[in-house]
Design an enzyme around this catalytic site. Structure first.
Site, PDB file in Angstrom:
ATOM      1  N   LYS A  61      93.800 -83.942  67.833  1.00 54.04           N
ATOM      2  CA  LYS A  61      92.366 -84.134  67.564  1.00 54.04           C
ATOM      3  C   LYS A  61      92.031 -85.626  67.553  1.00 54.04           C
ATOM      4  CE  LYS A  61      92.017 -79.813  65.024  1.00 54.04           C
ATOM      5  NZ  LYS A  61      92.228 -79.095  63.781  1.00 54.04           N
ATOM      6  N   GLN A 105      92.254 -79.916  57.419  1.00 58.01           N
ATOM      7  CA  GLN A 105      93.158 -79.025  58.157  1.00 58.01           C
ATOM      8  C   GLN A 105      93.684 -77.910  57.247  1.00 58.01           C
ATOM      9  OE1 GLN A 105      93.922 -79.307  61.554  1.00 58.01           O
ATOM     10  NE2 GLN A 105      94.974 -77.366  61.275  1.00 58.01           N
ATOM     11  N   ASP A 128      83.557 -78.104  61.397  1.00 59.57           N
ATOM     12  CA  ASP A 128      84.367 -76.880  61.526  1.00 59.57           C
ATOM     13  C   ASP A 128      83.490 -75.635  61.367  1.00 59.57           C
ATOM     14  OD1 ASP A 128      86.982 -76.737  62.203  1.00 59.57           O
ATOM     15  OD2 ASP A 128      87.793 -77.022  60.185  1.00 59.57           O
TER      16      ASP A 128
END
Ligand code: NDP
Length: 316
Positions: A61, A105, A128
């Site tokens: 990422k 994460q 997200d």
């Protein structure tokens, strides 16, 4: 496209890697234009603990952000980090004007409540799309929120392959909050590349094959290797395989290989389009994360009265 394929229309591969590459190239152009106006989209990723798979995702990422000219920061915290300490990092990022997107994460260590962390992220920076505000906006069809990256990537794949969804029977196998449910929310909307008749299946579904056999589009997101087989789909079906599963394989140097939830070899000949694993849905997740971050930057800039050229939500 037609649901029933003629012979030459069967077995086409949806090249997620190539499509993700085009999106990333488009975003790099968008980022360069924003930079002229003094806006550099910034993504912060927090990684707690030392799970090797998560570390690989996070590194890719950050790499993808830098490559597109964005500002990418990774905050690595030890596994014993307290929930309070993690919350303080999130609050600091919420307040940081150089950061437009925040991703924590998952999975987090067991002593940390993921829900509390997700709710602490400013919804305007929740790239997200897991904050309840964004989940709700997606469901009610408000366009100024963020859709979770994997299902948004699936919708983008369908759109870029010209797979019409309006009026189609779409069966999603899996009802998780990160894939199945938001996938349903996206496809059921009264919007372009949506308007599908959506069925969501799970472990309690009585006859899974009866549902998948009548589907024009099947999206498998179960984490069960090879769950969807050729006898479970109709000729000409479009198959999207979200699964990423490790199966033991002594023939591979690592002792395992990555497979999806679809028995690719048997299903491909009857499908009009199918995503491979790897290089199908996987690369789209990062591309959509970057897209959401660029949108977050433009929306935040617009709210401050600065120029904004890219505020619509994706393709929908
Ligand atoms: P979860 O384990 O959270 O959810 C799995 C879902 O599948 C559940 O709803 C479960 O039903 C359902 N399911 C499991 N077995 C069956 C079965 N035999 N029949 C019908 N339904 C079944 O997984 P995720 O949604 O997080 O992930 C799914 C897969 O996608 C995994 O392989 C994951 O690695 C992959 N993934 C890939 C991403 C990418 O970027 N490509 C991103 C995210 C995930 P129930 O609710 O009843 O238990």
């Amino acid at each position: 496209m037609r649901a029933e394929g003629t012979e030459q229309e069967l077995g086409r591969i949806i090249d997620g890697q190539a499509i993700a590459r085009s999106i990333r190239d488009e975003l790099a152009v968008e980022v360069a234009a924003l930079a002229e106006g003094g806006i550099v989209p910034g993504l912060a990723v927090i990684l707690v603990g030392d799970d090797p798979a998560s570390a690989v995702y996070v590194a890719s990422k950050e790499r993808a952000c830098r490559e597109a000219g964005m500002h990418g920061v990774t905050i690595k915290l030890p596994a014993e980090t307290t929930q309070q300490a993690l919350l303080e990092h999130v609050h600091a990022l919420n307040a940081d004007p150089a950061i437009h997107g925040i991703l924590v994460q998952m999975p987090l260590p067991r002593h940390i409540q993921s829900d509390a962390i997700i709710r602490a992220i400013d919804p305007r920076k929740d790239v997200d799309g897991f904050h309840p505000i964004n989940v709700g906006k997606l469901l009610i069809g408000e366009r100024d929120g963020f859709a979770p990256c994997t299902p948004a990537g699936v919708q983008e794949l369908l759109a870029r392959c010209g797979v019409e969804t309006a009026g189609k029977e779409c069966v999603i196998v899996g009802r998780s909050n990160i894939v199945g449910k938001p996938m349903m929310s996206l496809l059921v909307q009264d919007a372009r590349w949506a308007n599908a008749t959506v069925t969501v299946c799970h472990r309690h579904t009585k006859d899974l094959a009866a549902h998948t056999r009548r589907a024009d589009i099947v999206i498998a997101a179960t984490g069960r290797p090879g769950l969807l087989t050729a006898d479970m789909v109709k000729r000409g079906v479009v198959v999207i395989d979200v699964g990423i599963n490790r199966v033991e394989d002594a023939a591979h140097a690592k002792g395992y290989r990555i497979v999806g939830d679809v028995d690719f070899e048997s299903v491909r000949p009857v499908a009009s389009w199918i995503t491979p694993v790897p290089k199908g849905v996987g690369p789209m997740t990062i591309a959509m994360l970057m897209k959401n971050t660029v949108r977050a930057a433009t929306l935040i800039a617009a709210a401050r009265g600065e120029t904004c050229s890219f505020a619509g939500r994706g393709i929908a």
